[in-house]
Design a protein around this motif. Structure first.
Motif, PDB file in Angstrom:
ATOM      1  N   ARG A 407     -40.092  -7.090 -42.653  1.00 33.91           N
ATOM      2  CA  ARG A 407     -40.798  -7.473 -43.862  1.00 33.91           C
ATOM      3  C   ARG A 407     -39.855  -7.433 -45.048  1.00 33.91           C
ATOM      4  O   ARG A 407     -38.767  -6.884 -44.971  1.00 33.91           O
ATOM      5  CB  ARG A 407     -41.966  -6.501 -44.103  1.00 33.91           C
ATOM      6  CG  ARG A 407     -42.966  -6.437 -42.956  1.00 33.91           C
ATOM      7  CD  ARG A 407     -43.833  -5.196 -43.070  1.00 33.91           C
ATOM      8  NE  ARG A 407     -43.024  -3.959 -43.022  1.00 33.91           N
ATOM      9  CZ  ARG A 407     -43.550  -2.745 -43.035  1.00 33.91           C
ATOM     10  NH1 ARG A 407     -44.875  -2.584 -43.100  1.00 33.91           N
ATOM     11  NH2 ARG A 407     -42.758  -1.685 -42.991  1.00 33.91           N
ATOM     12  N   THR A 408     -40.281  -7.991 -46.147  1.00 38.08           N
ATOM     13  CA  THR A 408     -39.437  -8.010 -47.348  1.00 38.08           C
ATOM     14  C   THR A 408     -39.307  -6.641 -47.970  1.00 38.08           C
ATOM     15  O   THR A 408     -38.385  -6.396 -48.752  1.00 38.08           O
ATOM     16  CB  THR A 408     -40.013  -8.985 -48.375  1.00 38.08           C
ATOM     17  OG1 THR A 408     -41.364  -8.606 -48.669  1.00 38.08           O
ATOM     18  CG2 THR A 408     -39.977 -10.417 -47.850  1.00 38.08           C
ATOM     19  N   THR A 409     -40.204  -5.713 -47.613  1.00 40.36           N
ATOM     20  CA  THR A 409     -40.129  -4.362 -48.182  1.00 40.36           C
ATOM     21  C   THR A 409     -39.214  -3.447 -47.390  1.00 40.36           C
ATOM     22  O   THR A 409     -38.917  -2.330 -47.818  1.00 40.36           O
ATOM     23  CB  THR A 409     -41.532  -3.739 -48.227  1.00 40.36           C
ATOM     24  OG1 THR A 409     -42.106  -3.765 -46.906  1.00 40.36           O
ATOM     25  CG2 THR A 409     -42.434  -4.518 -49.187  1.00 40.36           C
ATOM     26  N   ASP A 410     -38.754  -3.865 -46.225  1.00 28.77           N
ATOM     27  CA  ASP A 410     -37.853  -3.042 -45.412  1.00 28.77           C
ATOM     28  C   ASP A 410     -36.421  -3.167 -45.940  1.00 28.77           C
ATOM     29  O   ASP A 410     -35.985  -4.237 -46.380  1.00 28.77           O
ATOM     30  CB  ASP A 410     -37.902  -3.479 -43.946  1.00 28.77           C
ATOM     31  CG  ASP A 410     -39.313  -3.341 -43.369  1.00 28.77           C
ATOM     32  OD1 ASP A 410     -40.033  -2.429 -43.813  1.00 28.77           O
ATOM     33  OD2 ASP A 410     -39.678  -4.159 -42.494  1.00 28.77           O
ATOM     34  N   ASN A 428     -43.961   3.164 -45.309  1.00 29.55           N
ATOM     35  CA  ASN A 428     -45.379   2.997 -44.938  1.00 29.55           C
ATOM     36  C   ASN A 428     -45.534   2.363 -43.552  1.00 29.55           C
ATOM     37  O   ASN A 428     -46.331   1.466 -43.326  1.00 29.55           O
ATOM     38  CB  ASN A 428     -46.115   2.146 -45.988  1.00 29.55           C
ATOM     39  CG  ASN A 428     -47.629   2.284 -45.855  1.00 29.55           C
ATOM     40  OD1 ASN A 428     -48.130   3.278 -45.308  1.00 29.55           O
ATOM     41  ND2 ASN A 428     -48.343   1.276 -46.335  1.00 29.55           N
TER      42      ASN A 428
END
Length: 469
Positions: A407-410, A428
């Motif tokens: 994901r872009t948050t990783d 998360n």
């Protein structure tokens, strides 16, 4: 006081060739006449004894007085023809003695005094004349023969000298050809080694040092020490074995440390101070100086060939110390800046220095808000050291897999700056979700690494924080 002019490199060869150049001016020695040979007396005695024994046993025992030509001519002629004048005269005298001693006949009634003396001296006089004439011709022949032999020996010696000079000049020619070809190869090798030295990583710089030192100095054994925690510690040891007695660490109190680091001086065994500092542990040692004047280490030459240890090698050593010191200081400065930066410019990932701050921040935030923080560690095996092509392929494969799977948050980090260990922080994300990410990464990254590289990936899951439920 004026300094003596430097000798040319060709001076020894010219000195060696001088005998050949002056050979023609040396006069040939005059051959000496041979002395009297005592063996001739034995031969004369044996012949006369045999002739007299034959006369006494088979003939009238008058010593062949009435035989013409007289048998004693044989020994006179043979001695003069074989040996020369002296031996011929000795044979004539011995033949005269053998003929006349105890064998002088009385004069006859018809002989006057002159006829009587003529009959007695006819053979001895002719023997003496023949010995002189034939012996002198033989002597002249012997002199000419010895002169020709001396000239032949001198010609052989000259030919040997000329052949040796030719071989030496041919060796010089071959050496010059090899040197010219070697200089071309050396220039190309130096260029390649210099490119390896101008790297952004200290490990790459240390790998490039070995080839560069071998090209410019050609030592058999050398070592590179780095200044760490107030001591010089061996980082590169070329040509050393397990039984090498030289130290791998020099403390601040040692003489070599004081000279190289404290005084920033190059030491060599050519002077007393250098020999005392080196303590029979090398030939040359000098400080690795950065452009700022900081000492970052030491280059020490332990063994090299005698002819290569010259003023040029010492000057090349000085240049190498400055070159290596500047390159290593720049690489160390670059690595320090890369660790403190947000992104690694070589991998286009988050840097190792940013990793610790980010993990601390996310763990603290997860404890306060209440969410899981897991990580996926990607380890790369089977990659050759220093292979920049594989390095780029691995980085591209990891980035492509991360963009396709995560994901872009990783967040992706190059942990060691060597494209061998990567870590992906998954905010998360519980363990079950992290395992799904692992399965996807293994499948995608394995397919990408199989395309033209020998590297293989293994993926594991780490926990940084688990939320309470």
């Amino acid at each position: 006081m004026t300094a003596a002019p430097p000798r040319s490199a060709l001076a020894p060869r010219r000195a060696a060739a001088a005998p050949a150049d002056t050979l023609a001016a040396v006069p040939l020695p005059e051959p000496r006449r041979r002395g009297f040979r005592l063996v001739v007396l034995v031969e004369i005695g044996l012949f006369l004894a045999a002739a007299l024994a034959l006369d006494w046993s088979l003939f009238d025992a008058d010593r062949f007085t009435d035989v013409q030509p007289h048998p004693f001519w044989i020994i006179v002629l043979v001695a003069a023809l074989q040996y020369g004048t002296n031996e011929g005269l000795a044979a004539a005298a011995a033949a005269t003695a053998a003929l006349l001693i105890g064998n002088i006949p009385p004069p006859t009634i018809e002989q006057d005094i002159y006829d009587y003396y003529l009959s007695l001296s006819a053979n001895p006089v002719m023997w003496l004349i023949a010995a002189v004439l034939i012996g002198e011709m033989r002597n002249r022949q012997i002199v000419e023969r010895d002169l020709l032999a001396a000239r032949a020996a001198e010609a052989e010696r000259r030919n040997a000298v000329l052949a040796e000079d030719y071989r030496r000049l041919d060796g010089v020619r071959e050496g010059l050809e090899v040197r010219v070809a070697g200089q071309m190869r050396t220039a190309l090798t130096t260029y390649d080694a210099a490119r390896a030295l101008e790297s952004n990583g200290t490990a790459q710089v240390l790998r490039g040092i070995t080839e560069l030192i071998n090209v410019l100095l050609g030592p058999e054994k050398f070592s590179v020490f780095l200044l760490e925690d107030g001591a010089l510690v061996a980082a590169v040891t070329e040509g050393w074995s397990a039984e090498t007695p030289w130290p791998r660490r020099y403390e601040a109190g040692s003489r070599l440390f004081e000279q190289v680091v404290g005084r920033q001086q190059m030491v060599a065994v050519t002077d007393l101070a250098g020999r005392l500092a080196l303590e029979d542990q090398g030939l040359l040692a000098g400080p690795l100086l950065a452009a700022s004047g900081e000492v970052v280490g030491m280059l020490k030459i332990e063994e090299m060939r005698f002819l290569q240890f010259n003023p040029t090698a010492m000057e090349n050593h000085r240049v190498l110390c400055a070159w290596i010191g500047t390159a290593y200081a720049k690489a160390r400065q670059f690595e320090s800046a890369r660790r403190d930066s947000l992104f690694d410019p070589e991998t286009n990932m988050f840097s190792e220095g940013f990793y610790d701050r980010q993990v601390t921040f996310l763990s603290a935030l997860a404890r306060r808000v209440g969410f899981d923080v897991t990580a996926v560690v990607i380890s790369i095996d089977g990659m050759t050291d220093g292979d920049r092509a594989q390095f780029g392929q691995v980085v591209e494969a990891v980035l492509a897999s991360v963009n396709a799977v995560l994901r872009t948050t990783d967040l992706v980090f190059d942990r060691l700056g060597s494209a061998r260990t990567f870590e992906v922080l998954l905010p998360n994300t519980p363990v079950a979700g992290a395992q799904i990410v692992v399965d996807k990464l293994v499948a995608d990254l394995g397919a990408r690494l199989a395309e033209g590289t020998t590297a293989k990936a293994s993926v594991t899951v780490l926990y940084h924080h688990e939320a309470r439920r």
